[in-house]
Write a protein that holds these residues in place. Sequence first.
Motif, PDB file in Angstrom:
ATOM      1  N   UNK A 260      16.853 -10.494  25.428  1.00  0.00           N
ATOM      2  CA  UNK A 260      16.585 -11.933  25.518  1.00  0.00           C
ATOM      3  C   UNK A 260      17.105 -12.515  26.827  1.00  0.00           C
ATOM      4  N   UNK A 261      18.298 -12.077  27.232  1.00  0.00           N
ATOM      5  CA  UNK A 261      18.879 -12.551  28.485  1.00  0.00           C
ATOM      6  C   UNK A 261      17.952 -12.238  29.656  1.00  0.00           C
ATOM      7  N   UNK A 262      17.488 -10.993  29.726  1.00  0.00           N
ATOM      8  CA  UNK A 262      16.616 -10.588  30.837  1.00  0.00           C
ATOM      9  C   UNK A 262      15.315 -11.378  30.839  1.00  0.00           C
ATOM     10  N   UNK A 263      14.722 -11.580  29.661  1.00  0.00           N
ATOM     11  CA  UNK A 263      13.457 -12.327  29.578  1.00  0.00           C
ATOM     12  C   UNK A 263      13.650 -13.760  30.070  1.00  0.00           C
ATOM     13  N   UNK A 264      14.716 -14.414  29.612  1.00  0.00           N
ATOM     14  CA  UNK A 264      14.955 -15.808  30.004  1.00  0.00           C
ATOM     15  C   UNK A 264      15.341 -15.899  31.477  1.00  0.00           C
ATOM     16  N   UNK A 265      16.141 -14.939  31.954  1.00  0.00           N
ATOM     17  CA  UNK A 265      16.488 -14.930  33.385  1.00  0.00           C
ATOM     18  C   UNK A 265      15.232 -14.820  34.235  1.00  0.00           C
ATOM     19  N   UNK A 266      14.322 -13.931  33.866  1.00  0.00           N
ATOM     20  CA  UNK A 266      13.082 -13.767  34.634  1.00  0.00           C
ATOM     21  C   UNK A 266      12.259 -15.057  34.615  1.00  0.00           C
ATOM     22  N   UNK A 267      12.239 -15.737  33.481  1.00  0.00           N
ATOM     23  CA  UNK A 267      11.508 -17.006  33.389  1.00  0.00           C
ATOM     24  C   UNK A 267      12.121 -18.048  34.327  1.00  0.00           C
TER      25      UNK A 267
ATOM     26  N   UNK B   9      21.953 -15.512  37.440  1.00  0.00           N
ATOM     27  CA  UNK B   9      22.703 -14.345  36.978  1.00  0.00           C
ATOM     28  C   UNK B   9      23.815 -14.669  36.008  1.00  0.00           C
ATOM     29  N   UNK B  10      24.244 -15.934  35.939  1.00  0.00           N
ATOM     30  CA  UNK B  10      25.409 -16.262  35.110  1.00  0.00           C
ATOM     31  C   UNK B  10      25.083 -17.227  33.961  1.00  0.00           C
ATOM     32  N   UNK B  11      24.236 -18.211  34.175  1.00  0.00           N
ATOM     33  CA  UNK B  11      24.042 -19.284  33.197  1.00  0.00           C
ATOM     34  C   UNK B  11      23.581 -18.774  31.828  1.00  0.00           C
ATOM     35  N   UNK B  12      22.448 -18.096  31.766  1.00  0.00           N
ATOM     36  CA  UNK B  12      21.906 -17.612  30.488  1.00  0.00           C
ATOM     37  C   UNK B  12      22.797 -16.534  29.871  1.00  0.00           C
ATOM     38  N   UNK B  13      23.236 -15.532  30.645  1.00  0.00           N
ATOM     39  CA  UNK B  13      24.099 -14.514  30.034  1.00  0.00           C
ATOM     40  C   UNK B  13      25.406 -15.089  29.488  1.00  0.00           C
ATOM     41  N   UNK B  14      25.932 -16.124  30.120  1.00  0.00           N
ATOM     42  CA  UNK B  14      27.174 -16.728  29.621  1.00  0.00           C
ATOM     43  C   UNK B  14      26.944 -17.372  28.254  1.00  0.00           C
ATOM     44  N   UNK B  15      25.796 -18.015  28.063  1.00  0.00           N
ATOM     45  CA  UNK B  15      25.471 -18.595  26.756  1.00  0.00           C
ATOM     46  C   UNK B  15      25.410 -17.496  25.699  1.00  0.00           C
ATOM     47  N   UNK B  16      24.688 -16.432  25.998  1.00  0.00           N
ATOM     48  CA  UNK B  16      24.549 -15.351  25.018  1.00  0.00           C
ATOM     49  C   UNK B  16      25.865 -14.599  24.805  1.00  0.00           C
ATOM     50  N   UNK B  17      26.720 -14.577  25.827  1.00  0.00           N
ATOM     51  CA  UNK B  17      28.044 -13.989  25.659  1.00  0.00           C
ATOM     52  C   UNK B  17      28.846 -14.783  24.632  1.00  0.00           C
TER      53      UNK B  17
END
Length: 192
Positions: free
Chosen positions: A41-48, A116-124
């Motif tokens: 999910x992180x990768x998909x949203x980051x790409x978007x 690189x940080x915003x979305x992964x931090x939420x999912x973290x």
Amino acid sequence: MGKTRVPEIVKRVATALVAAPVFLFLMWMGGWYFVLTLMLLTAVIQLEIMNMLDMEGMIIQKTMALFLGVPVLLMAIIPETAWLFILVLLLAVFLIETFSFSNSGWNRLMAVTVAGIMVPAFFSGLLMLRNYGDNATGFIITFTLLLMVWANDIFAFFGGKSMGKHPLAPRISPSKTIEGFIWGVVGSFIAL
């Protein structure tokens, strides 16, 4: 004969009816099942997000942003290693952009850092909730949060569509209303 157009709400509900049970099952399984789901999910949203930045004319190092997202997400389960890896990646990005012969180096540095940080931090954070306490406690807390978010969206959408008259932030999102916002808060409390 012309094509019949499926309303957007029907598409969203159909997608949710399929995706939500799969996501909830993987969340219930926990462990690496949930970690790998969040990585995807992180990768998909980051790409978007990076595609949106591309459309605005910002050049972004997509590979670097995706690599940066992995340790940010994993901070919830391996914090010491993740922090070291994040620092090394940020240093690499900083050096690459600083010594690039481009006038937009600072903008590119900020774009890759945000993506690189915003979305992964939420999912973290979601992963930290899932791993809180014993298996049942972590699942219940995470499930409750998701129910509150989903209820907020549903109540805000229908409350805003049926009763919305006063714009909330017309320059940012013209279709959002104060009434929809209030109904969203009510929905969250009902879900809780």
